[in-house]
Design a protein around this motif. Structure first.
Motif, PDB file in Angstrom:
ATOM      1  N   ALA A  80       0.820  -1.206   0.000  1.00  0.00           N
ATOM      2  CA  ALA A  80       0.000   0.000   0.000  1.00  0.00           C
ATOM      3  C   ALA A  80       0.859   1.263   0.000  1.00  0.00           C
ATOM      4  O   ALA A  80       0.503   2.269  -0.624  1.00  0.00           O
ATOM      5  CB  ALA A  80      -0.938  -0.007   1.199  1.00  0.00           C
ATOM      6  N   ALA A  81       1.997   1.203   0.684  1.00  0.00           N
ATOM      7  CA  ALA A  81       2.889   2.369   0.744  1.00  0.00           C
ATOM      8  C   ALA A  81       3.869   2.406  -0.419  1.00  0.00           C
ATOM      9  O   ALA A  81       4.605   3.383  -0.579  1.00  0.00           O
ATOM     10  CB  ALA A  81       3.661   2.364   2.065  1.00  0.00           C
ATOM     11  N   GLY A  82       3.894   1.329  -1.211  1.00  0.00           N
ATOM     12  CA  GLY A  82       4.822   1.286  -2.339  1.00  0.00           C
ATOM     13  C   GLY A  82       6.263   1.119  -1.904  1.00  0.00           C
ATOM     14  O   GLY A  82       7.176   1.638  -2.554  1.00  0.00           O
ATOM     15  N   LEU A  83       6.488   0.360  -0.839  1.00  0.00           N
ATOM     16  CA  LEU A  83       7.836   0.199  -0.287  1.00  0.00           C
ATOM     17  C   LEU A  83       8.216  -1.277  -0.290  1.00  0.00           C
ATOM     18  O   LEU A  83       7.411  -2.143   0.071  1.00  0.00           O
ATOM     19  CB  LEU A  83       7.909   0.750   1.145  1.00  0.00           C
ATOM     20  CG  LEU A  83       7.587   2.235   1.309  1.00  0.00           C
ATOM     21  CD1 LEU A  83       7.531   2.600   2.788  1.00  0.00           C
ATOM     22  CD2 LEU A  83       8.619   3.089   0.578  1.00  0.00           C
ATOM     23  N   ALA A  84       9.451  -1.543  -0.671  1.00  0.00           N
ATOM     24  CA  ALA A  84       9.955  -2.908  -0.656  1.00  0.00           C
ATOM     25  C   ALA A  84      11.444  -2.879  -0.356  1.00  0.00           C
ATOM     26  O   ALA A  84      12.160  -1.974  -0.802  1.00  0.00           O
ATOM     27  CB  ALA A  84       9.703  -3.608  -1.983  1.00  0.00           C
ATOM     28  N   VAL A  85      11.892  -3.865   0.412  1.00  0.00           N
ATOM     29  CA  VAL A  85      13.322  -4.035   0.666  1.00  0.00           C
ATOM     30  C   VAL A  85      13.764  -5.274  -0.093  1.00  0.00           C
ATOM     31  O   VAL A  85      13.202  -6.367   0.081  1.00  0.00           O
ATOM     32  CB  VAL A  85      13.617  -4.181   2.168  1.00  0.00           C
ATOM     33  CG1 VAL A  85      15.099  -4.474   2.387  1.00  0.00           C
ATOM     34  CG2 VAL A  85      13.221  -2.914   2.912  1.00  0.00           C
ATOM     35  N   LEU A  86      14.757  -5.092  -0.937  1.00  0.00           N
ATOM     36  CA  LEU A  86      15.208  -6.130  -1.853  1.00  0.00           C
ATOM     37  C   LEU A  86      16.633  -6.564  -1.511  1.00  0.00           C
ATOM     38  O   LEU A  86      17.418  -5.788  -0.944  1.00  0.00           O
ATOM     39  CB  LEU A  86      15.194  -5.620  -3.296  1.00  0.00           C
ATOM     40  CG  LEU A  86      13.978  -4.836  -3.777  1.00  0.00           C
ATOM     41  CD1 LEU A  86      14.213  -4.342  -5.201  1.00  0.00           C
ATOM     42  CD2 LEU A  86      12.732  -5.677  -3.684  1.00  0.00           C
ATOM     43  N   GLU A  87      16.961  -7.757  -1.929  1.00  0.00           N
ATOM     44  CA  GLU A  87      18.340  -8.215  -1.885  1.00  0.00           C
ATOM     45  C   GLU A  87      19.210  -7.303  -2.744  1.00  0.00           C
ATOM     46  O   GLU A  87      18.815  -6.892  -3.838  1.00  0.00           O
ATOM     47  CB  GLU A  87      18.400  -9.639  -2.411  1.00  0.00           C
ATOM     48  CG  GLU A  87      19.790 -10.241  -2.485  1.00  0.00           C
ATOM     49  CD  GLU A  87      19.779 -11.605  -3.137  1.00  0.00           C
ATOM     50  OE1 GLU A  87      20.860 -12.218  -3.221  1.00  0.00           O
ATOM     51  OE2 GLU A  87      18.692 -12.068  -3.580  1.00  0.00           O
ATOM     52  N   ASP A  88      20.387  -6.976  -2.247  1.00  0.00           N
ATOM     53  CA  ASP A  88      21.368  -6.219  -3.028  1.00  0.00           C
ATOM     54  C   ASP A  88      22.221  -7.226  -3.801  1.00  0.00           C
ATOM     55  O   ASP A  88      23.025  -7.954  -3.212  1.00  0.00           O
ATOM     56  CB  ASP A  88      22.241  -5.376  -2.101  1.00  0.00           C
ATOM     57  CG  ASP A  88      23.156  -4.424  -2.860  1.00  0.00           C
ATOM     58  OD1 ASP A  88      23.236  -4.535  -4.104  1.00  0.00           O
ATOM     59  OD2 ASP A  88      23.799  -3.571  -2.212  1.00  0.00           O
TER      60      ASP A  88
END
Length: 552
Positions: A80-88
């Motif tokens: 909903a907030a458009g936030l994601a934490v991805l693998e670098d």
């Protein structure tokens, strides 16, 4: 900002250092999150209007990892907030590695192997398909932003027919932006895991060569003809496709992509203020010209001829001229000098002296008011003499010892040395009086209208010249062939069209003809005199002229 802080805190990442990363053509933003030990993750920030693209990214990432390919793992998500934490996946783009290791082709070889693995599996369901009709419609931004008012209908119809013949089936998953800045090189890993995949939210079904074209017709960096040919062959072998069919499909898909890209880059500059994309247009244009040279696109050439070449520019409110000012000069010095007789038996013609100095020195003198200027001199006959004479000078040599390429082929060979954008060219076998010819060209140059500007003289001011003239000049300065003014051997020209000419050795007349057909061949008349030092009897004429006012 508070929403992002809270999201990171919920997932135990509140203490990580945050470093913004370079953005792309979209409105998404990225940051590298780093903990005190140096371990890092990537924060993706998606505006509300891009949430469908976030959903597509997550779905394609799952598909890719399911195939054993290297896409980012998702560690945290607030859709909903458009936030994601991805693998670098790593810090080194294939583009960066290739720049630092120009002889290492392993990243490109591995990128081809990734495509072969990707295409060996059934694609995900529910994706849009790049049919020939859709591919033709997708060039609409070309007429909307790059060349407003251009009637695209004939070009679009011919493009659709070419796609139907050579790239008819949207049968595989294409990541769409599969180029060297979106691929991470991980040399410490093995197999296809050495390539990390990014920016695939716009994936669709497409012909098998679509991503291959994205990789090898890269708008952001040059891919050599040799590397491109090797990767085309590797793709054909690993996918079991016929090499001739791969090449034809790449030509038509490359044209389709780059016609669209011209429009997209113009939109990014004009509407969004992302003017850095304007500097990429000359490379895209050169790729368009190269693909149009393929026999599969013969029907398209007359329709593409109406598309204007991109004037280089620096601002997005209109195509401006700042970047269109040449920063390099090609001095032609490779001729055989046969008309000089014994004078060139043991030296090249540019080393023949006029007024006690070699012709090449007179030519280099003309560049002084324009410095700093990248100066390239080609050599062929008795090239070692010219090389020794120019040693220690601020000059780059383009060696044509093996084969004399004439003016067009010589300029094309020297392009990597000259750099992008328009260039001055100057024949070395002439002496000038009056205003400096190069500064006169610079003052008259208008890249919004011109692709070539030739410096001309009335016949009476062209000493040593025996012809009836070369060009007629209309009231606006446009040129057409005919007896009239004499071409002096000095010009400014956009050399991108050279890539589409199939011959190795050829005259610049071939490119002039194409530019003239687009109405972008112009001339300006030199306010002084000029002597063609092509024969021994011209030397005293030139020396007599030098006793007057030299070009300044």
């Amino acid at each position: 900002m508070a929403e992002i802080d809270a999201f990171l805190a919920r997932h135990g990442l509140g203490g990580h250092a945050r470093t913004p990363l370079a953005g792309d053509a979209s409105s998404r933003r990225y940051e590298r999150l780093q903990d005190p030990s140096g371990e890092s993750l990537i924060l993706m920030i998606c505006p509300a209007d891009t949430l469908p693209a976030l959903d597509a990214f997550l779905a394609i990432a799952r598909h890719l990892t399911g195939l054993g390919l290297c896409a980012p793992h998702i560690y945290a998500l607030d859709r909903a907030a458009g936030l994601a934490v991805l693998e670098d996946l790593g810090p080194t783009q294939v583009a960066q590695w290739a720049e630092a290791h120009p002889g290492d082709i392993a990243p490109y070889e591995t990128a081809i192997d990734v495509l072969a693995r990707l295409q060996s599996a059934p694609p995900p369901q529910g994706l849009a398909a790049l049919t020939p009709g859709l591919g033709a419609e997708m060039i609409a931004p070309l007429g909307e932003w790059y060349a407003p008012g251009l009637d695209l209908a004939p070009l679009r119809e011919a493009l659709q027919r070419a796609l139907e013949r050579h790239a008819p089936t949207a049968s595989v998953l294409a990541l769409r932006d599969y180029h060297a800045e979106n691929l991470i090189w991980r040399p410490e890993h093995h197999g296809t895991d050495r390539i990390g995949l990014l920016d695939f939210q716009d994936a669709l079904l497409a012909p098998p060569e679509y991503d291959l074209v994205s990789l090898l017709r890269d708008a952001r960096r040059d891919v050599s003809d040799r590397l491109r040919a090797a990767m085309l062959a590797r793709f054909a072998e690993t996918t079991g496709r016929a090499p001739a069919g791969v090449e034809a499909a790449c030509a038509v898909l490359g044209l389709q992509r780059n016609l669209r890209i011209l429009g997209i880059f113009a939109r990014l500059a004009k509407r969004d203020g992302k003017t850095r994309y304007l500097a990429l247009m000359p490379r895209v244009w050169g790729q368009i010209r190269a693909d149009l040279a393929h026999p599969a696109l013969a029907e398209l050439r007359p329709h593409a001829a109406a598309i204007p070449a991109p004037p280089a520019c620096s601002r997005g409110d209109r195509f401006m001229t700042t970047q269109g000012t040449p920063s390099a000069i090609m001095i032609f010095a490779a001729g055989l000098g046969r008309r000089m007789g014994p004078l060139t038996a043991h030296r090249p013609k540019p080393m023949v002296e006029v007024g006690g100095r070699p012709l090449i020195d007179h030519a280099l003198d003309l560049t002084a008011p324009l410095m700093p200027l990248r100066r390239v001199v080609n050599l062929h006959h008795r090239g070692e003499v010219l090389r020794e004479h120019l040693q220690g000078r601020d000059v780059i040599l383009s060696d044509e010892t093996d084969k004399l390429l004439e003016t067009g082929g010589g300029l094309r060979k020297a392009r990597p040395l000259l750099g992008p954008g328009p260039v001055y060219t100057l024949n070395s076998d002439a002496i000038w009086s009056g205003p400096n010819p190069l500064t006169a060209l610079k003052r008259a140059w208008d890249p919004s209208r011109m692709e070539a500007l030739l410096l001309l003289l009335p016949r009476e001011n062209a000493l040593g010249h025996t012809g009836q003239g070369d060009f007629l000049v209309d009231a606006e300065g446009r040129l057409s062939r005919g007896p009239g003014h004499v071409y002096s051997g000095a010009q400014i020209i956009v050399p991108d069209g050279l890539d589409a000419i199939p011959e190795d050795a050829f005259s610049l007349n071939l490119l002039w003809n194409e530019i003239a057909a687009r109405g972008r061949l112009f001339g300006v008349v030199h306010d002084g005199r000029w002597c063609d030092v092509g024969r021994p009897d011209c030397i005293p004429l030139a020396e007599e002229m030098l006793q007057g006012t030299h070009a300044v």
